[in-house]
Design a protein around this motif. Structure first.
Motif, PDB file in Angstrom:
ATOM      1  N   PHE A  47      10.332  40.882  13.505  1.00  0.00           N
ATOM      2  CA  PHE A  47       9.109  40.188  13.921  1.00  0.00           C
ATOM      3  C   PHE A  47       8.419  40.852  15.127  1.00  0.00           C
ATOM      4  CE2 PHE A  47       7.058  36.912  16.905  1.00  0.00           C
ATOM      5  CZ  PHE A  47       6.555  36.268  15.936  1.00  0.00           C
ATOM      6  N   PHE A  48       9.130  41.666  16.015  1.00  0.00           N
ATOM      7  CA  PHE A  48       8.557  42.233  17.214  1.00  0.00           C
ATOM      8  C   PHE A  48       7.839  43.543  16.804  1.00  0.00           C
ATOM      9  CE2 PHE A  48      12.046  39.553  18.167  1.00  0.00           C
ATOM     10  CZ  PHE A  48      11.600  38.636  19.208  1.00  0.00           C
ATOM     11  N   LEU A  49       7.989  44.115  15.883  1.00  0.00           N
ATOM     12  CA  LEU A  49       7.790  45.582  15.389  1.00  0.00           C
ATOM     13  C   LEU A  49       6.297  45.233  14.744  1.00  0.00           C
ATOM     14  CD1 LEU A  49      11.126  47.036  14.255  1.00  0.00           C
ATOM     15  CD2 LEU A  49      10.131  47.087  16.617  1.00  0.00           C
ATOM     16  N   SER A  50       5.290  45.481  15.679  1.00  0.00           N
ATOM     17  CA  SER A  50       3.918  45.200  15.114  1.00  0.00           C
ATOM     18  C   SER A  50       3.384  46.335  14.633  1.00  0.00           C
ATOM     19  CB  SER A  50       2.998  44.647  16.307  1.00  0.00           C
ATOM     20  OG  SER A  50       3.489  43.695  16.927  1.00  0.00           O
ATOM     21  N   GLU A  51       3.609  47.611  14.870  1.00  0.00           N
ATOM     22  CA  GLU A  51       2.814  48.923  14.374  1.00  0.00           C
ATOM     23  C   GLU A  51       3.678  50.046  14.379  1.00  0.00           C
ATOM     24  OE1 GLU A  51      -1.360  50.911  15.536  1.00  0.00           O
ATOM     25  OE2 GLU A  51      -0.754  49.133  16.804  1.00  0.00           O
ATOM     26  N   GLU A  52       3.512  50.936  13.492  1.00  0.00           N
ATOM     27  CA  GLU A  52       3.985  52.098  13.509  1.00  0.00           C
ATOM     28  C   GLU A  52       2.781  53.208  13.814  1.00  0.00           C
ATOM     29  OE1 GLU A  52       5.958  53.668  10.145  1.00  0.00           O
ATOM     30  OE2 GLU A  52       7.151  51.925   9.866  1.00  0.00           O
ATOM     31  N   ILE A  53       3.393  54.069  14.810  1.00  0.00           N
ATOM     32  CA  ILE A  53       2.172  55.293  15.228  1.00  0.00           C
ATOM     33  C   ILE A  53       2.990  56.618  14.813  1.00  0.00           C
ATOM     34  CG2 ILE A  53       1.052  53.737  16.846  1.00  0.00           C
ATOM     35  CD1 ILE A  53       2.508  55.218  18.930  1.00  0.00           C
ATOM     36  N   THR A  54       2.534  57.846  15.215  1.00  0.00           N
ATOM     37  CA  THR A  54       3.072  59.151  14.988  1.00  0.00           C
ATOM     38  C   THR A  54       2.828  59.826  16.497  1.00  0.00           C
ATOM     39  OG1 THR A  54       1.138  60.034  14.245  1.00  0.00           O
ATOM     40  CG2 THR A  54       2.465  59.143  12.694  1.00  0.00           C
ATOM     41  N   LEU A  55       3.820  60.707  16.540  1.00  0.00           N
ATOM     42  CA  LEU A  55       3.828  61.281  17.851  1.00  0.00           C
ATOM     43  C   LEU A  55       2.307  61.858  17.932  1.00  0.00           C
ATOM     44  CD1 LEU A  55       7.328  63.501  17.481  1.00  0.00           C
ATOM     45  CD2 LEU A  55       6.360  61.638  19.386  1.00  0.00           C
ATOM     46  N   GLU A  56       1.588  62.240  17.059  1.00  0.00           N
ATOM     47  CA  GLU A  56       0.145  62.870  17.143  1.00  0.00           C
ATOM     48  C   GLU A  56      -0.724  61.976  17.812  1.00  0.00           C
ATOM     49  OE1 GLU A  56       2.553  65.291  14.622  1.00  0.00           O
ATOM     50  OE2 GLU A  56       1.957  63.120  14.291  1.00  0.00           O
ATOM     51  N   ASN A  57      -0.602  60.991  17.773  1.00  0.00           N
ATOM     52  CA  ASN A  57      -1.574  59.834  18.485  1.00  0.00           C
ATOM     53  C   ASN A  57      -1.033  59.066  19.296  1.00  0.00           C
ATOM     54  OD1 ASN A  57      -0.084  58.118  16.929  1.00  0.00           O
ATOM     55  ND2 ASN A  57      -1.463  57.043  15.528  1.00  0.00           N
ATOM     56  N   LEU A  58       0.160  59.524  19.941  1.00  0.00           N
ATOM     57  CA  LEU A  58       0.881  59.012  21.266  1.00  0.00           C
ATOM     58  C   LEU A  58       0.228  59.002  22.438  1.00  0.00           C
ATOM     59  CD1 LEU A  58       3.521  57.643  22.110  1.00  0.00           C
ATOM     60  CD2 LEU A  58       4.380  59.771  22.599  1.00  0.00           C
ATOM     61  N   GLN A  59      -0.482  60.218  22.596  1.00  0.00           N
ATOM     62  CA  GLN A  59      -1.492  60.281  23.821  1.00  0.00           C
ATOM     63  C   GLN A  59      -2.525  59.192  23.871  1.00  0.00           C
ATOM     64  OE1 GLN A  59      -1.157  62.574  26.721  1.00  0.00           O
ATOM     65  NE2 GLN A  59      -2.493  61.028  27.386  1.00  0.00           N
ATOM     66  N   ALA A  60      -3.173  58.993  22.654  1.00  0.00           N
ATOM     67  CA  ALA A  60      -4.329  58.315  22.697  1.00  0.00           C
ATOM     68  C   ALA A  60      -3.767  56.376  22.612  1.00  0.00           C
ATOM     69  CB  ALA A  60      -4.938  58.227  21.279  1.00  0.00           C
ATOM     70  N   ILE A  61      -2.664  56.472  22.218  1.00  0.00           N
ATOM     71  CA  ILE A  61      -2.008  55.047  22.326  1.00  0.00           C
ATOM     72  C   ILE A  61      -1.573  54.745  23.601  1.00  0.00           C
ATOM     73  CG2 ILE A  61       0.074  53.651  21.602  1.00  0.00           C
ATOM     74  CD1 ILE A  61      -1.981  53.862  19.182  1.00  0.00           C
ATOM     75  N   PHE A  62      -1.176  55.590  24.337  1.00  0.00           N
ATOM     76  CA  PHE A  62      -0.750  55.503  25.811  1.00  0.00           C
ATOM     77  C   PHE A  62      -2.091  55.358  26.669  1.00  0.00           C
ATOM     78  CE2 PHE A  62       3.812  56.380  27.421  1.00  0.00           C
ATOM     79  CZ  PHE A  62       4.423  56.160  26.318  1.00  0.00           C
ATOM     80  N   ASP A  63      -3.076  56.109  26.426  1.00  0.00           N
ATOM     81  CA  ASP A  63      -4.130  55.859  27.134  1.00  0.00           C
ATOM     82  C   ASP A  63      -4.651  54.240  26.707  1.00  0.00           C
ATOM     83  OD1 ASP A  63      -4.148  58.214  28.249  1.00  0.00           O
ATOM     84  OD2 ASP A  63      -5.367  59.037  26.771  1.00  0.00           O
ATOM     85  N   GLU A  64      -4.716  53.857  25.441  1.00  0.00           N
ATOM     86  CA  GLU A  64      -5.493  52.561  25.306  1.00  0.00           C
ATOM     87  C   GLU A  64      -4.424  51.388  25.818  1.00  0.00           C
ATOM     88  OE1 GLU A  64      -4.418  49.557  21.973  1.00  0.00           O
ATOM     89  OE2 GLU A  64      -4.741  51.537  20.931  1.00  0.00           O
ATOM     90  N   MET A  65      -3.132  51.772  25.636  1.00  0.00           N
ATOM     91  CA  MET A  65      -2.188  50.628  26.225  1.00  0.00           C
ATOM     92  C   MET A  65      -2.251  50.257  27.806  1.00  0.00           C
ATOM     93  SD  MET A  65       1.018  51.262  23.554  1.00  0.00           S
ATOM     94  CE  MET A  65       1.985  49.953  24.113  1.00  0.00           C
ATOM     95  N   ILE A  66      -2.570  51.562  28.646  1.00  0.00           N
ATOM     96  CA  ILE A  66      -2.575  51.407  30.006  1.00  0.00           C
ATOM     97  C   ILE A  66      -3.688  50.816  30.747  1.00  0.00           C
ATOM     98  CG2 ILE A  66      -0.705  52.982  30.487  1.00  0.00           C
ATOM     99  CD1 ILE A  66      -3.101  55.235  31.214  1.00  0.00           C
ATOM    100  N   THR A  67      -4.672  50.797  29.509  1.00  0.00           N
ATOM    101  CA  THR A  67      -6.200  50.206  30.167  1.00  0.00           C
ATOM    102  C   THR A  67      -6.184  48.786  29.555  1.00  0.00           C
ATOM    103  OG1 THR A  67      -7.014  52.508  29.623  1.00  0.00           O
ATOM    104  CG2 THR A  67      -8.851  50.600  29.794  1.00  0.00           C
TER     105      THR A  67
END
Length: 309
Positions: free
Chosen positions: A272-292
Protein backbone atom coordinates in the motif's frame (compact mmCIF):
# COMPACT_ATOMS: atom_id res chain seq x y z
CA UNK A 1 36.48 -6.44 -1.97
CA UNK A 2 34.57 -7.42 1.16
CA UNK A 3 36.03 -8.04 4.61
CA UNK A 4 35.91 -11.37 6.45
CA UNK A 5 32.80 -10.23 8.37
CA UNK A 6 30.88 -8.75 5.44
CA UNK A 7 28.43 -9.98 2.83
CA UNK A 8 28.09 -8.65 -0.71
CA UNK A 9 24.55 -7.97 -1.89
CA UNK A 10 23.27 -7.47 -5.42
CA UNK A 11 20.67 -4.81 -4.70
CA UNK A 12 17.20 -5.18 -6.24
CA UNK A 13 15.26 -2.36 -4.55
CA UNK A 14 16.07 0.53 -2.22
CA UNK A 15 13.61 2.79 -0.45
CA UNK A 16 13.99 6.55 -0.13
CA UNK A 17 13.67 7.62 3.51
CA UNK A 18 12.69 11.05 4.78
CA UNK A 19 16.00 11.17 6.65
CA UNK A 20 17.83 10.76 3.31
CA UNK A 21 16.08 13.90 2.09
CA UNK A 22 16.81 15.84 5.27
CA UNK A 23 20.46 14.92 5.27
CA UNK A 24 20.75 15.62 1.54
CA UNK A 25 19.18 19.05 2.01
CA UNK A 26 21.17 19.97 5.13
CA UNK A 27 24.41 18.38 3.81
CA UNK A 28 24.98 16.48 7.05
CA UNK A 29 26.65 13.42 5.54
CA UNK A 30 30.38 13.02 5.05
CA UNK A 31 30.92 12.88 1.30
CA UNK A 32 31.54 11.16 -1.03
CA UNK A 33 28.95 8.66 0.18
CA UNK A 34 26.42 6.30 -1.40
CA UNK A 35 23.17 6.79 0.52
CA UNK A 36 20.45 4.19 1.09
CA UNK A 37 19.60 2.27 4.28
CA UNK A 38 16.41 0.49 3.17
CA UNK A 39 17.82 -2.01 0.69
CA UNK A 40 16.88 -5.53 -0.39
CA UNK A 41 18.59 -7.97 -2.70
CA UNK A 42 20.40 -11.29 -3.10
CA UNK A 43 23.59 -12.52 -1.43
CA UNK A 44 26.32 -12.99 -4.04
CA UNK A 45 29.49 -13.24 -1.92
CA UNK A 46 30.18 -14.13 1.71
CA UNK A 47 33.16 -13.29 3.94
CA UNK A 48 34.75 -16.28 5.63
CA UNK A 49 33.53 -15.26 9.11
CA UNK A 50 29.92 -14.76 7.97
CA UNK A 51 27.98 -17.91 8.84
CA UNK A 52 24.27 -17.05 8.78
CA UNK A 53 23.64 -16.68 5.05
CA UNK A 54 24.04 -18.60 1.80
CA UNK A 55 24.69 -17.32 -1.70
CA UNK A 56 21.31 -16.70 -3.30
CA UNK A 57 19.50 -15.78 -0.06
CA UNK A 58 17.04 -12.90 -0.30
CA UNK A 59 17.94 -10.37 2.38
CA UNK A 60 17.18 -6.87 3.57
CA UNK A 61 20.03 -4.68 4.83
CA UNK A 62 18.91 -2.64 7.86
CA UNK A 63 21.03 -0.66 10.28
CA UNK A 64 20.94 -2.07 13.80
CA UNK A 65 20.80 0.54 16.58
CA UNK A 66 24.33 1.67 17.42
CA UNK A 67 25.88 3.45 20.38
CA UNK A 68 27.23 6.56 18.67
CA UNK A 69 28.75 7.74 21.96
CA UNK A 70 31.09 4.73 21.79
CA UNK A 71 32.16 5.54 18.24
CA UNK A 72 30.01 2.95 16.48
CA UNK A 73 29.68 4.79 13.19
CA UNK A 74 29.24 2.06 10.58
CA UNK A 75 25.61 2.71 9.66
CA UNK A 76 24.90 1.88 6.01
CA UNK A 77 24.05 4.88 3.85
CA UNK A 78 24.88 7.27 6.70
CA UNK A 79 28.47 6.68 7.78
CA UNK A 80 29.45 4.21 5.07
CA UNK A 81 28.22 3.40 1.57
CA UNK A 82 24.68 2.09 1.39
CA UNK A 83 22.20 0.67 -1.08
CA UNK A 84 21.65 3.28 -3.78
CA UNK A 85 23.91 1.18 -6.00
CA UNK A 86 23.98 -2.06 -7.98
CA UNK A 87 26.03 -3.81 -5.28
CA UNK A 88 26.56 -3.08 -1.61
CA UNK A 89 28.62 -4.67 1.14
CA UNK A 90 27.16 -4.97 4.61
CA UNK A 91 28.09 -6.39 8.02
CA UNK A 92 26.40 -9.73 8.56
CA UNK A 93 24.70 -8.31 11.69
CA UNK A 94 22.80 -5.83 9.51
CA UNK A 95 21.26 -8.49 7.25
CA UNK A 96 17.90 -10.22 7.72
CA UNK A 97 16.34 -13.00 5.65
CA UNK A 98 13.20 -12.05 3.78
CA UNK A 99 10.24 -14.39 4.40
CA UNK A 100 8.88 -16.20 1.36
CA UNK A 101 5.48 -14.58 1.96
CA UNK A 102 6.94 -11.17 1.03
CA UNK A 103 8.10 -10.02 -2.37
CA UNK A 104 11.48 -8.31 -2.57
CA UNK A 105 9.75 -5.01 -3.26
CA UNK A 106 7.41 -5.38 -0.26
CA UNK A 107 10.43 -6.19 1.94
CA UNK A 108 11.62 -2.59 1.49
CA UNK A 109 8.95 -1.72 4.08
CA UNK A 110 10.49 -3.86 6.84
CA UNK A 111 12.78 -1.00 7.87
CA UNK A 112 9.86 1.43 8.19
CA UNK A 113 7.90 -1.02 10.33
CA UNK A 114 11.01 -1.63 12.46
CA UNK A 115 10.77 2.03 13.47
CA UNK A 116 7.14 1.41 14.37
CA UNK A 117 7.96 -1.72 16.37
CA UNK A 118 10.48 0.16 18.48
CA UNK A 119 8.18 3.15 19.01
CA UNK A 120 5.27 0.98 20.12
CA UNK A 121 7.56 -0.87 22.54
CA UNK A 122 8.87 2.38 24.04
CA UNK A 123 5.40 3.90 24.23
CA UNK A 124 4.09 0.94 26.27
CA UNK A 125 0.74 1.41 24.58
CA UNK A 126 -2.01 -1.08 25.27
CA UNK A 127 -5.41 -1.68 23.69
CA UNK A 128 -8.46 0.60 23.53
CA UNK A 129 -6.45 3.82 23.58
CA UNK A 130 -7.46 7.09 21.93
CA UNK A 131 -4.70 8.04 19.49
CA UNK A 132 -3.61 10.97 17.35
CA UNK A 133 -0.90 10.65 14.70
CA UNK A 134 0.72 13.94 13.72
CA UNK A 135 2.09 13.72 10.18
CA UNK A 136 0.82 11.04 7.79
CA UNK A 137 3.83 10.47 5.60
CA UNK A 138 5.24 6.97 5.23
CA UNK A 139 6.02 6.52 8.94
CA UNK A 140 2.78 8.09 10.13
CA UNK A 141 0.73 5.81 7.89
CA UNK A 142 2.78 2.80 9.04
CA UNK A 143 1.84 3.75 12.62
CA UNK A 144 -1.80 3.92 11.56
CA UNK A 145 -1.74 0.51 9.88
CA UNK A 146 0.08 -1.17 12.79
CA UNK A 147 -2.03 0.43 15.52
CA UNK A 148 -5.32 -0.52 13.88
CA UNK A 149 -4.25 -4.12 13.31
CA UNK A 150 -2.20 -4.77 16.43
CA UNK A 151 -3.53 -2.57 19.26
CA UNK A 152 -7.35 -2.41 18.95
CA UNK A 153 -7.62 1.35 19.64
CA UNK A 154 -10.85 3.22 20.39
CA UNK A 155 -9.92 5.52 17.54
CA UNK A 156 -6.94 6.77 15.55
CA UNK A 157 -7.12 10.31 14.17
CA UNK A 158 -4.59 11.84 11.79
CA UNK A 159 -3.34 15.41 11.37
CA UNK A 160 -1.70 16.00 7.99
CA UNK A 161 -1.41 19.02 5.63
CA UNK A 162 -1.43 17.11 2.33
CA UNK A 163 -4.85 16.12 1.00
CA UNK A 164 -3.45 13.03 -0.78
CA UNK A 165 -2.03 11.66 2.47
CA UNK A 166 -5.22 12.43 4.40
CA UNK A 167 -7.12 10.43 1.76
CA UNK A 168 -4.69 7.51 2.17
CA UNK A 169 -5.11 7.66 5.96
CA UNK A 170 -8.87 7.33 5.57
CA UNK A 171 -8.38 4.41 3.17
CA UNK A 172 -6.30 2.66 5.84
CA UNK A 173 -9.04 3.17 8.44
CA UNK A 174 -8.35 6.44 10.27
CA UNK A 175 -11.39 7.71 12.16
CA UNK A 176 -10.74 11.16 10.75
CA UNK A 177 -7.94 13.01 8.96
CA UNK A 178 -7.69 16.79 9.25
CA UNK A 179 -5.22 19.49 8.22
CA UNK A 180 -3.04 21.08 10.93
CA UNK A 181 -5.56 23.80 11.70
CA UNK A 182 -6.08 24.24 15.44
CA UNK A 183 -9.71 25.28 15.04
CA UNK A 184 -10.52 22.18 12.97
CA UNK A 185 -8.70 19.95 15.44
CA UNK A 186 -10.59 21.49 18.38
CA UNK A 187 -13.84 21.01 16.45
CA UNK A 188 -13.34 17.26 16.04
CA UNK A 189 -12.32 16.97 19.70
CA UNK A 190 -15.86 18.03 20.58
CA UNK A 191 -17.08 14.77 19.06
CA UNK A 192 -14.31 12.45 20.32
CA UNK A 193 -12.42 12.45 23.60
CA UNK A 194 -8.95 13.99 23.69
CA UNK A 195 -6.19 11.51 22.88
CA UNK A 196 -4.44 9.40 25.49
CA UNK A 197 -1.51 8.79 23.10
CA UNK A 198 0.05 10.97 20.42
CA UNK A 199 2.66 9.74 17.94
CA UNK A 200 4.32 12.87 16.55
CA UNK A 201 6.04 12.08 13.26
CA UNK A 202 6.97 15.73 12.68
CA UNK A 203 8.10 16.97 16.12
CA UNK A 204 8.80 20.62 15.43
CA UNK A 205 7.93 24.00 16.96
CA UNK A 206 4.38 23.84 15.62
CA UNK A 207 3.47 20.27 16.51
CA UNK A 208 4.93 19.65 19.97
CA UNK A 209 2.99 22.51 21.66
CA UNK A 210 -0.13 21.20 19.88
CA UNK A 211 0.55 17.71 21.28
CA UNK A 212 0.87 19.09 24.80
CA UNK A 213 -2.30 21.15 24.41
CA UNK A 214 -4.61 18.35 23.24
CA UNK A 215 -3.26 15.31 25.10
CA UNK A 216 -5.31 14.03 28.04
CA UNK A 217 -3.94 14.40 31.55
CA UNK A 218 -1.51 11.55 32.14
CA UNK A 219 -1.24 10.84 28.42
CA UNK A 220 1.86 9.88 26.44
CA UNK A 221 3.50 11.79 23.60
CA UNK A 222 6.11 9.90 21.61
CA UNK A 223 8.37 11.93 19.32
CA UNK A 224 9.18 9.90 16.23
CA UNK A 225 9.95 12.90 14.03
CA UNK A 226 13.45 14.35 14.25
CA UNK A 227 13.93 18.10 14.55
CA UNK A 228 17.51 19.32 14.48
CA UNK A 229 17.31 22.38 16.68
CA UNK A 230 15.81 23.83 19.85
CA UNK A 231 12.09 24.10 20.57
CA UNK A 232 10.23 26.23 23.09
CA UNK A 233 7.70 24.09 24.93
CA UNK A 234 5.18 24.89 27.71
CA UNK A 235 6.88 22.96 30.49
CA UNK A 236 4.28 23.98 33.09
CA UNK A 237 1.64 22.08 31.10
CA UNK A 238 3.85 18.99 31.02
CA UNK A 239 4.01 19.17 34.83
CA UNK A 240 0.39 20.08 35.46
CA UNK A 241 -1.01 17.50 33.01
CA UNK A 242 1.57 14.89 34.13
CA UNK A 243 2.44 14.13 30.52
CA UNK A 244 4.80 11.33 29.55
CA UNK A 245 7.14 12.72 26.85
CA UNK A 246 9.28 10.09 25.11
CA UNK A 247 11.81 10.09 22.29
CA UNK A 248 12.58 7.34 19.82
CA UNK A 249 15.32 6.79 17.23
CA UNK A 250 16.44 3.73 15.30
CA UNK A 251 15.81 0.04 15.93
CA UNK A 252 17.66 -2.93 17.39
CA UNK A 253 17.63 -6.52 16.14
CA UNK A 254 14.59 -7.41 18.24
CA UNK A 255 12.67 -4.49 16.70
CA UNK A 256 13.62 -5.58 13.18
CA UNK A 257 12.66 -9.20 13.81
CA UNK A 258 9.37 -7.98 15.32
CA UNK A 259 8.77 -5.92 12.18
CA UNK A 260 9.36 -8.95 9.95
CA UNK A 261 6.60 -10.76 11.87
CA UNK A 262 4.37 -7.68 11.84
CA UNK A 263 4.44 -7.13 8.07
CA UNK A 264 3.27 -10.73 7.56
CA UNK A 265 0.12 -10.20 9.66
CA UNK A 266 -3.23 -10.15 7.92
CA UNK A 267 -4.25 -6.52 7.51
CA UNK A 268 -0.73 -5.10 7.34
CA UNK A 269 -0.29 -3.80 3.79
CA UNK A 270 3.36 -3.25 2.80
CA UNK A 271 2.49 -2.79 -0.87
CA UNK A 272 0.00 0.00 0.00
CA UNK A 273 2.87 2.37 0.85
CA UNK A 274 4.95 1.82 -2.28
CA UNK A 275 3.59 4.52 -4.55
CA UNK A 276 6.16 4.79 -7.31
CA UNK A 277 9.23 3.11 -8.78
CA UNK A 278 12.12 5.23 -10.01
CA UNK A 279 15.61 4.48 -11.34
CA UNK A 280 19.05 5.65 -10.27
CA UNK A 281 19.24 7.80 -13.41
CA UNK A 282 16.46 10.11 -12.22
CA UNK A 283 17.33 10.01 -8.50
CA UNK A 284 18.89 13.50 -8.46
CA UNK A 285 15.79 15.03 -10.08
CA UNK A 286 13.50 13.17 -7.67
CA UNK A 287 15.50 14.38 -4.65
CA UNK A 288 15.41 17.96 -5.92
CA UNK A 289 11.64 17.70 -6.33
CA UNK A 290 11.06 16.06 -2.93
CA UNK A 291 13.00 18.66 -0.91
CA UNK A 292 11.05 21.50 -2.50
CA UNK A 293 7.69 22.14 -0.78
CA UNK A 294 4.91 21.22 -3.21
CA UNK A 295 1.77 19.17 -3.60
CA UNK A 296 2.46 15.59 -2.51
CA UNK A 297 0.99 12.65 -4.41
CA UNK A 298 2.98 9.68 -3.10
CA UNK A 299 3.66 7.82 0.16
CA UNK A 300 7.00 6.15 -0.53
CA UNK A 301 9.18 6.05 -3.61
CA UNK A 302 11.36 3.02 -4.30
CA UNK A 303 14.41 2.76 -6.54
CA UNK A 304 14.32 -0.23 -8.86
CA UNK A 305 18.05 -0.90 -9.14
CA UNK A 306 17.71 -3.64 -11.77
CA UNK A 307 15.87 -1.29 -14.13
CA UNK A 308 18.62 1.31 -13.73
CA UNK A 309 21.24 1.44 -16.48
Amino acid sequence: MISEDEVLIKVKYAGICGSDLTNFKKKLYQVPLVMGHESVGKVVEIGKNAKEFLIGDNVCAINVKLDIAKGNLNALGIFQDGGFAEYMKAPEDFLFKIPESLSLKEAVMIESFANISRALKISEIGSREKIFIIGAGNIGLCFLNALLIDKDPQYVAVVEPHQYLRKKALELGAATAVPPDKRKIKRILKDIENPTYIFDCVANQETIPLDIDIIQRGGTILLEGIFRGSINIPTFLINSKEINLKGCLGHDKDDINAAIKLVQKEGIKPSFFLSEEITLENLQAIFDEMITPSKRDYIKRVINIEKSN
